[in-house]
Design a protein around this motif. Structure first.
Motif, short mmCIF file in Angstrom:
data_model
loop_
_atom_site.label_atom_id
_atom_site.label_comp_id
_atom_site.label_asym_id
_atom_site.label_seq_id
_atom_site.Cartn_x
_atom_site.Cartn_y
_atom_site.Cartn_z
N CYS A 3 42.28 -15.93 28.46
CA CYS A 3 40.98 -16.54 28.78
C CYS A 3 41.00 -18.02 28.44
O CYS A 3 41.68 -18.43 27.51
N PRO A 4 40.22 -18.84 29.18
CA PRO A 4 40.16 -20.27 28.84
C PRO A 4 39.58 -20.47 27.44
O PRO A 4 38.65 -19.77 27.04
N LEU A 10 21.19 -13.55 20.39
CA LEU A 10 22.08 -13.34 21.53
C LEU A 10 23.51 -13.64 21.11
O LEU A 10 23.74 -14.43 20.20
N LEU A 11 24.44 -12.99 21.80
CA LEU A 11 25.84 -13.18 21.44
C LEU A 11 26.62 -13.80 22.59
O LEU A 11 26.49 -13.38 23.74
N ASP A 12 27.41 -14.80 22.27
CA ASP A 12 28.27 -15.46 23.26
C ASP A 12 29.70 -15.32 22.77
O ASP A 12 30.05 -15.83 21.69
N PHE A 13 30.54 -14.62 23.54
CA PHE A 13 31.92 -14.38 23.10
C PHE A 13 32.92 -15.37 23.69
O PHE A 13 34.12 -15.16 23.58
N GLU A 42 29.18 -21.14 30.65
CA GLU A 42 28.11 -20.13 30.69
C GLU A 42 28.47 -19.03 29.70
O GLU A 42 29.62 -18.58 29.68
N PRO A 43 27.52 -18.56 28.90
CA PRO A 43 27.85 -17.53 27.90
C PRO A 43 28.57 -16.33 28.52
O PRO A 43 28.22 -15.89 29.62
N ASN A 44 29.58 -15.88 27.79
CA ASN A 44 30.33 -14.67 28.16
C ASN A 44 31.00 -14.74 29.53
O ASN A 44 31.09 -13.73 30.24
N THR A 45 31.47 -15.94 29.89
CA THR A 45 32.26 -16.08 31.11
C THR A 45 33.74 -16.25 30.79
O THR A 45 34.59 -16.06 31.64
N HIS A 46 34.08 -16.62 29.54
CA HIS A 46 35.49 -16.78 29.15
C HIS A 46 35.90 -15.56 28.32
O HIS A 46 36.27 -15.69 27.16
N VAL A 47 35.78 -14.41 28.91
CA VAL A 47 36.05 -13.19 28.15
C VAL A 47 36.88 -12.18 28.95
O VAL A 47 36.92 -12.25 30.17
N CYS A 48 37.55 -11.28 28.22
CA CYS A 48 38.36 -10.23 28.85
C CYS A 48 38.41 -9.05 27.88
O CYS A 48 37.89 -9.15 26.76
N PRO A 49 39.03 -7.95 28.24
CA PRO A 49 39.08 -6.79 27.33
C PRO A 49 39.65 -7.13 25.95
O PRO A 49 39.22 -6.58 24.94
#
Ligand code: ADP
Ligand code: MG
Ligand code: ZN
Length: 501
Positions: free
Chosen positions: A42-43, A158-161, A49-56
């Motif tokens: 992931c970048p 809110l959570l941003d991963f 945008e929150p939770n756009t740079h995420v994967c499993p």
């Protein structure tokens, strides 16, 4: 309660009592600016945008497996060598277990007993001269996500991963710092050093550099360590400095009341200027570290380390020393080192033929003033190192006066032209020709009979007014020393000719 100054929340202004000494050790987290995260692809960019740079992997979905980012390891080695650390031949990852909503795995992959690097140091300038601050270790880990409190409907968290899994290094100093000012100096040097390596943008406001401070006090002269308090939540170097000063005084006040200090974590409250107890005062943190079973230990090839080290640029420490040797005062030198673009520009100007002292004067003076005024970076000024070197040369050669040089400088920024071109076109060449200056001096003397009378009756200081007039008449082009000389000679003649009264 014996007085308002002892009340919780009152910020003492009188400092730590002289009987005590502060002992400080800092833990600094630096986010590495790799393209991708520590254990997935992931970048790793800030924001988004929150939770756009995420994967499993970074969301900790079941079955996902981490894969170490070679570039992150390289960056960590780069930072570690810049901080004079020894690199371990073999290093491994461990799980640090704790529960927090922004940590989806329930543990952070970190390093425990086999960190990547140990035994480094940085040199700082203190009141008693230079001192080496030892660095205990530098290890790799992954960042957590971000909890955004009070967003949305105002009550939810809110959570941003996006940040979860971004590579970090943690740099832990020995308890070698003795004052908030020294802690500040260490942080400045650390930030500059890491910045020069290029592995992080070390922006405290974006969280790519974060600092927790450990502080205790002890009777001055004692060699034992006092009870340590860890302070968190500082958002600037200034906040670190204030928090440390406050915390040491709070500890001294508690001892004065006969209290016993206990090891705890406290939070800095920037608005109130106080540290407050954290919730975990009783529950001692037990991270139950154990080796990360999904990752094999890393063997670090010394040849790789040597290669990384060879690609390091000149670091702040060396640059600072070089500037000081060239005659700059510590403060001047540090200003040029800490703002790397200024130092780079200085070196390029020197390479273009300017003496370092003169080039530094321009950068610390006119150039810095312009940058402060405009709030823009140096790269956006229409100024080149060769242009500045040319201007310095014109002043050195006496072609333009220092006053005119500032005018030429201003024109250079407007037009981007070579200084010599501007001087030529605008006729800004310094007038040193005595005959020419005598003619102007004569005119000025004739036009100012009162001033001349004052001078002849002993008010020597009034000569300055005439010098100023000559400068105005020549639009600043006259050589000031020559003007003085010519005027005084002429006035002496007048004095001799004057009938004695
Ligand atoms: P760990 O977190 O591994 O248990 P410590 O808590 O001993 O290690 O050290 C963490 C940080 O606290 C280090 O930067 C260290 O220099 C600093 N430190 C340790 N003891 C003290 C003390 N008594 N006073 C101030 N700083 C301390
Ligand atoms: Mg700690
Ligand atoms: Zn991911």
């Amino acid at each position: 309660m014996s007085g308002a100054t002892l009340g919780a929340g009152a910020e003492a202004r009188d400092g730590l009592p002289a009987a005590y000494e502060m002992v400080i050790g800092l833990e600094v987290h630096v986010e590495l600016s790799t393209r991708t995260k520590m254990f997935c692809s992931c970048p790793a960019d800030f924001g988004g945008e929150p939770n756009t740079h995420v994967c499993p992997v970074c969301l900790a979905l079941p079955g996902a497996l981490p894969v170490p980012n070679r570039r992150a390891v390289e960056f960590a080695i780069r930072a570690a060598r810049a901080l004079h650390c020894e690199i371990a031949a073999e290093t491994k990852f461990d799980r640090k277990n704790y529960h927090y909503p922004d940590l989806p795995k329930g543990y952070q992959i970190s390093q425990y007993d086999q960190p990547l690097a140990r035994n480094g140091w940085l040199e700082i300038e203190t009141e008693e001269g230079r001192r080496r601050i030892r660095i205990r270790r530098l290890h790799m880990e992954e960042d957590a996500g971000k909890s955004l409190h009070g967003e949305g409907d105002g009550e939810a968290t809110l959570l941003d991963f996006n940040r979860a899994g971004v590579p970090l290094v943690e740099i832990v100093s020995e308890p070698d710092l003795r004052s908030p000012e020294e802690a500040r100096a260490y942080l400045e040097m650390l930030r500059a050093t890491v910045f020069y390596t290029g592995v992080s943008d070390v922006k405290m406001e974006e969280g790519s550099l974060r600092c927790d401070a450990n502080v205790s006090i002890r009777p001055r002269g004692s060699s034992e360590l006092g009870v340590l308090v860890e302070v968190k939540n500082m958002n600037s170097f200034r906040a670190v400095q204030r928090a440390l000063a406050y915390e040491a005084e709070r500890q001294a006040r508690a001892l004065a009341r006969g209290e016993r200090l206990e090891r705890e974590t406290r939070h800095w409250d920037e608005a109130r200027g106080v540290t407050l107890p954290g919730r975990s005062k009783e529950e001692v943190n037990d991270y139950r570290y154990f080796p990360e079973p999904d990752l094999v230990p890393l063997r670090i090839d010394p040849a790789w380390v040597a290669e990384i080290e060879a690609s390091l640029p000149e670091l702040p420490e060396a640059r600072l020393g070089r500037y000081q040797e060239a005659g700059l005062a510590y403060k001047e030198a540090w200003t040029l080192v800490a703002q790397r673009e200024l130092g780079d520009f200085l070196d390029a100007t020197v390479a273009a033929g300017a003496p370092l002292r003169q080039a530094a004067n321009w950068l610390l003076g006119e150039v810095s003033a312009r940058l402060n005024e405009s709030g823009r970076p140096l790269a956006e000024l229409r100024l080149t190192p060769a242009g500045l070197a040319g201007l310095v040369a014109l002043v050195e050669a006496g072609t333009v006066t220092p006053t005119l040089a500032k005018q030429v400088f201003a024109r250079m920024l407007e037009t981007g032209e070579e200084p010599a071109v501007i001087v030529e076109r605008e006729g800004l060449v310094q007038i040193r020709d005595e005959a020419a200056l005598e003619a102007v001096a004569e005119r000025v003397i004739e036009a100012n009979p009162k001033v001349v009378a004052d001078i002849l009756s002993g008010k020597e200081k009034a000569v300055a007014a005439l010098v100023g007039q000559v400068m105005r008449e020549t639009r600043g082009k006259a050589n000031a020393a020559k003007v003085n000389e010519v005027l005084r000679r002429r006035l002496a003649e007048l004095r001799q000719a004057e009938p004695r009264g």
